[in-house]
Scaffold this motif. Structure first.
Motif, PDB file in Angstrom:
ATOM      1  N   HIS A 293      -8.911  -0.581   1.222  1.00 18.07           N
ATOM      2  CA  HIS A 293      -8.298  -1.637  -0.173  1.00 18.07           C
ATOM      3  C   HIS A 293      -9.096  -0.933  -1.185  1.00 18.07           C
ATOM      4  CE1 HIS A 293      -8.385  -4.002   4.455  1.00 18.07           C
ATOM      5  NE2 HIS A 293      -7.516  -4.402   3.087  1.00 18.07           N
ATOM      6  N   SER A 294      -8.174  -0.335  -2.375  1.00 15.24           N
ATOM      7  CA  SER A 294      -8.643   0.292  -3.202  1.00 15.24           C
ATOM      8  C   SER A 294      -7.797   0.602  -4.330  1.00 15.24           C
ATOM      9  CB  SER A 294      -8.438   1.825  -3.453  1.00 15.24           C
ATOM     10  OG  SER A 294      -7.250   2.406  -2.589  1.00 15.24           O
ATOM     11  N   ALA A 333      -9.883  -6.640  -3.497  1.00 10.93           N
ATOM     12  CA  ALA A 333      -9.001  -5.448  -3.719  1.00 10.93           C
ATOM     13  C   ALA A 333      -8.227  -4.977  -2.591  1.00 10.93           C
ATOM     14  CB  ALA A 333      -9.763  -4.392  -3.488  1.00 10.93           C
ATOM     15  N   PRO A 334      -6.780  -5.091  -2.753  1.00 17.08           N
ATOM     16  CA  PRO A 334      -5.541  -5.093  -2.108  1.00 17.08           C
ATOM     17  C   PRO A 334      -4.959  -3.557  -1.541  1.00 17.08           C
ATOM     18  CG  PRO A 334      -4.870  -6.361  -4.032  1.00 17.08           C
ATOM     19  CD  PRO A 334      -6.223  -5.360  -4.338  1.00 17.08           C
ATOM     20  N   LYS A 335      -4.847  -3.281  -0.420  1.00 15.79           N
ATOM     21  CA  LYS A 335      -4.506  -2.221  -0.124  1.00 15.79           C
ATOM     22  C   LYS A 335      -3.289  -1.989  -1.065  1.00 15.79           C
ATOM     23  CE  LYS A 335      -5.893  -1.781   4.667  1.00 15.79           C
ATOM     24  NZ  LYS A 335      -4.506  -0.873   6.242  1.00 15.79           N
ATOM     25  N   GLU A 341       2.296  -8.445   2.636  1.00 14.69           N
ATOM     26  CA  GLU A 341       2.755  -8.040   4.059  1.00 14.69           C
ATOM     27  C   GLU A 341       1.789  -7.395   4.322  1.00 14.69           C
ATOM     28  OE1 GLU A 341       5.858 -11.029   4.173  1.00 14.69           O
ATOM     29  OE2 GLU A 341       5.035  -9.342   2.647  1.00 14.69           O
ATOM     30  N   GLU A 342       1.953  -5.756   3.030  1.00 15.90           N
ATOM     31  CA  GLU A 342       2.013  -4.720   3.693  1.00 15.90           C
ATOM     32  C   GLU A 342       0.273  -4.383   2.424  1.00 15.90           C
ATOM     33  OE1 GLU A 342       5.341  -1.933   3.845  1.00 15.90           O
ATOM     34  OE2 GLU A 342       4.066  -2.888   1.333  1.00 15.90           O
ATOM     35  N   ARG A 343      -0.404  -5.827   2.006  1.00 12.47           N
ATOM     36  CA  ARG A 343      -1.591  -5.916   0.792  1.00 12.47           C
ATOM     37  C   ARG A 343      -2.407  -7.239   1.432  1.00 12.47           C
ATOM     38  NH1 ARG A 343       0.698  -6.626  -4.930  1.00 12.47           N
ATOM     39  NH2 ARG A 343      -0.670  -6.115  -5.371  1.00 12.47           N
ATOM     40  N   SER A 344      -3.059  -6.634   2.300  1.00 14.42           N
ATOM     41  CA  SER A 344      -4.116  -6.941   3.355  1.00 14.42           C
ATOM     42  C   SER A 344      -5.400  -6.620   2.041  1.00 14.42           C
ATOM     43  CB  SER A 344      -5.044  -6.728   4.639  1.00 14.42           C
ATOM     44  OG  SER A 344      -4.608  -5.220   4.095  1.00 14.42           O
ATOM     45  N   ILE A 345      -6.202  -8.068   1.831  1.00 17.10           N
ATOM     46  CA  ILE A 345      -7.379  -7.524   0.889  1.00 17.10           C
ATOM     47  C   ILE A 345      -9.059  -8.221   1.662  1.00 17.10           C
ATOM     48  CG2 ILE A 345      -5.988  -8.730  -0.487  1.00 17.10           C
ATOM     49  CD1 ILE A 345      -7.569 -11.346  -0.291  1.00 17.10           C
ATOM     50  N   ILE A 354      -8.436  -9.900   4.900  1.00 12.43           N
ATOM     51  CA  ILE A 354      -7.273 -10.956   4.323  1.00 12.43           C
ATOM     52  C   ILE A 354      -6.067 -10.285   4.891  1.00 12.43           C
ATOM     53  CG2 ILE A 354      -6.443 -13.106   3.725  1.00 12.43           C
ATOM     54  CD1 ILE A 354     -10.213 -12.429   2.590  1.00 12.43           C
ATOM     55  N   VAL A 355      -5.557 -10.840   5.666  1.00 12.56           N
ATOM     56  CA  VAL A 355      -3.986 -10.061   5.377  1.00 12.56           C
ATOM     57  C   VAL A 355      -2.997 -12.136   5.699  1.00 12.56           C
ATOM     58  CG1 VAL A 355      -1.966  -8.900   7.140  1.00 12.56           C
ATOM     59  CG2 VAL A 355      -4.755  -8.960   7.249  1.00 12.56           C
ATOM     60  N   PHE A 356      -2.097 -11.186   4.860  1.00 12.75           N
ATOM     61  CA  PHE A 356      -0.721 -12.061   4.996  1.00 12.75           C
ATOM     62  C   PHE A 356       0.264 -11.840   5.509  1.00 12.75           C
ATOM     63  CE2 PHE A 356       2.978 -13.405   3.232  1.00 12.75           C
ATOM     64  CZ  PHE A 356       3.190 -14.725   2.600  1.00 12.75           C
ATOM     65  N   ASP A 357       0.551 -13.200   6.295  1.00 11.57           N
ATOM     66  CA  ASP A 357       1.538 -12.914   7.889  1.00 11.57           C
ATOM     67  C   ASP A 357       2.554 -14.903   8.089  1.00 11.57           C
ATOM     68  OD1 ASP A 357       3.019 -12.911   9.568  1.00 11.57           O
ATOM     69  OD2 ASP A 357       1.527 -12.394  11.683  1.00 11.57           O
ATOM     70  N   PRO A 358       3.455 -14.659   7.279  1.00 18.17           N
ATOM     71  CA  PRO A 358       4.244 -15.592   7.283  1.00 18.17           C
ATOM     72  C   PRO A 358       4.717 -16.420   8.720  1.00 18.17           C
ATOM     73  CG  PRO A 358       5.573 -13.473   6.632  1.00 18.17           C
ATOM     74  CD  PRO A 358       4.468 -13.586   6.412  1.00 18.17           C
TER      75      PRO A 358
END
Length: 569
Positions: A293-294, A333-335, A341-345, A354-358
């Motif tokens: 996460h950078s 910070a996100p990935k 969906e690819e940018r967990s923080i 925290i992961v965004f999953d619809p």
């Protein structure tokens, strides 16, 4: 012979071996520090362009049918410098080529068409040696049969170049250099390759170099390109660019630059979008390849540590006044990733991911992760706004007071959106704030010049002006801290130099010693950068702004001495 000049060496990236004179234009090469190390600010090489694929607008217009331009052609004796910047807007391409194309691709197609005309005008005067060097530069292969190793981005570059040549075949004026070139089969094929080279290698103003164009991109570059102090910006012998070390560079290390301009300071998905749209490749530099996460340019206030009201942050969280408030904001910070969906923080404070999953079923987790999706949408909107793709003001080229007010109001709304969704340390907030500051700095000077007619009005104007200056200073300070937080090799002054100099000019213009001393404090932030990377003329400006308060003090002392002498007399 190996291509080694000024202690630099061109190497084949696949083998890391020095390139020979027989360079394969389809292979990837890079520029390396061959036999010495460099310190920050050292000159690595200086070079004049092989070719500048840009001519004065009237000359370029002469290559096309008059019906292709929405604005009337000016006479050769009535040249307006601003016209050079408007020619892309004035050029009307056949709709058969532009239907269903997004605005950025239409703009790119126009630029390729104009570059083609410029090349056709250069062609009679190009030496065989110059052409050989030019066509040795990297460009995607025009042979895509079988599609072996050909990326979608390279296919797009080839399609755009072919389209531009076809456009030229339709709209080139009879008996022109462009018409003769594109109506010849070999000439048309040569032009396709030239436009691929232009797409992949050209610098600002259409400049293409023999060695400098070999420097690869990095989102954390170790070198920057500067204009020579003697450079006139034209196409004469004085048009020289200088490659300088942005940090210490070890012997044998690859020398990299940024192709992104100010977007170097943006988040991962926008950097990739800019590079794919403009240079047709996906960046895999160290900054883009990190899997942790950078993405420091896209940090958000943690949704667990700082729950939101709907999609918006609480006011004390969004502005994050630091030492001025009691609240300590924890950022996540996100990935690196292109989609939400690819940018967990991951939060720096609570360490939660925290992961965004619809498809998430938990309402609590869904609410917490929604901020990532809100951020992604805000980033797209802000980027489109900055690039002029949002259609907020369809008459933006007409810069009258009414349209400027509309633009200002739109920018303020975008800034409020970015701040309330993404927070103070996100690139969207800082970019939109700098956009507002740029407008303010332009207005400060005209405001100072207009004062002196009415004492009452001047007092009110000065109060508003001082408030505006304080807000601009605060915004630039925030941007400076943000840039430092990205931990890049380049000095934040590279990005913020013009803003800081503009602020210092305004402070000096106020005329009092206190304001001028404050200007000197700001100049101290960019003084070292200016000494290493700016022209002699700009270094003099920086020195003048820094020392303005001293001149003011000397003048004040002189006036006081005069008064004393008059009393004695």
């Amino acid at each position: 012979l190996s291509i080694i000049t000024n202690m630099t060496e061109v190497r084949d990236l696949s083998s890391q071996k020095a390139a020979t004179a027989a360079i394969d234009s389809s292979c990837q090469y890079g520029l390396f520090a061959a036999s010495k190390a460099y310190k920050k600010g050292d000159t690595i090489l200086s070079e004049s362009p092989l070719i500048i694929l840009k001519h004065p607008s009237n000359e370029v217009r002469s290559q096309f049918d008059n019906s292709c331009f929405t604005a009337k052609k000016k006479s050769s004796n009535d040249r307006d410098e601003k016209d050079d910047g408007n020619i892309i807007n004035d050029l009307a391409l056949p709709t058969s080529f532009t239907n269903d194309l997004p605005s950025h691709q239409i703009k790119k197609l126009k630029a390729l068409t104009l570059a083609a005309a410029s090349y056709a005008m250069h062609l009679p005067n190009l030496t065989d040696e110059t052409k050989e060097k030019l066509f040795q530069l990297y460009h995607p292969s025009t042979n895509t049969q079988g599609d072996d190793g050909v990326t979608d981005d390279e296919k797009c570059a080839l399609k755009m170049s072919n389209q531009a040549v076809k456009i030229c075949q339709q709209i080139a004026a009879p008996n022109t250099s462009l018409n003769r070139l594109v109506q010849d089969t070999k000439g048309a094929d040569e032009l396709v390759n030239l436009l691929l080279i232009y797409s992949c290698n050209a610098f600002e103003g259409g400049r293409v170099y023999h060695r400098l164009s070999r420097a690869n991109h990095s989102c954390d570059p170790n070198a920057i390109v500067c204009e020579s102090s003697s450079s006139s910006g034209g196409d004469g012998d004085n048009d020289v660019s200088i490659l300088k070390a942005a940090c210490d560079i070890a012997e044998g290390e690859e020398i990299t630059i940024s192709y992104l301009g100010s977007y170097l300071y943006a988040g991962y998905p926008i950097r990739q979008r800019v590079l794919r749209d403009s240079k047709y490749f996906i960046c895999q530099c160290d900054r883009c390849s990190i899997t942790s996460h950078s993405d420091l340019a896209s940090c958000l206030p943690c949704p667990i540590c700082h729950p939101r009201t709907g999609r918006y942050l609480d006011e004390d969280v969004m502005f994050d006044d630091g030492d001025e408030g009691d609240l300590t904001v924890s950022y996540a910070a996100p990935k690196n990733g292109m989609t939400a969906e690819e940018r967990s923080i991951q939060c720096e404070g609570c360490k939660k991911v925290i992961v965004f999953d619809p498809n998430e079923q938990s309402m609590r987790k869904k609410k917490e992760a929604a901020c990532v999706n809100y951020m992604a949408k805000a980033e797209e909107k802000v980027y489109d706004r900055l690039e002029g793709n949002d259609n907020v003001n369809s008459n933006a080229s007409n810069k009258d007071d009414k349209n400027l007010d509309v633009e200002r109001e739109a920018n303020e709304q975008f800034y409020e959106m970015a701040t309330s969704i993404c927070g103070a340390k996100h690139w969207t907030t800082n970019f939109m704030n700098l956009s507002l500051i740029e407008e303010s700095l332009a207005n400060f000077h005209s405001t100072l010049m207009s004062m002196g007619q009415n004492a009452t009005e001047d007092a009110e104007t000065m109060e508003d002006l001082l408030t505006g200056i304080a807000e601009a200073a605060d915004g630039i300070d925030r941007a400076f801290k943000y840039a430092i937080g990205l931990k890049l090799k380049t000095d934040p002054a590279q990005w913020l130099f013009d803003y800081i100099v503009g602020l210092a000019r305004t402070l000096v213009g106020l005329g009092d010693e206190k304001s001028q001393k404050y200007a000197a404090e700001w100049i101290s932030k960019v003084e070292e950068y200016a000494e290493s990377f700016e022209s002699d003329g700009m270094q003099k400006v920086v020195s003048s702004l820094k020392n303005a308060w001293k001149r003011h003090s000397i003048e004040a002392d002189g006036e006081e001495s005069d008064k004393k002498r008059q009393k004695v007399a």
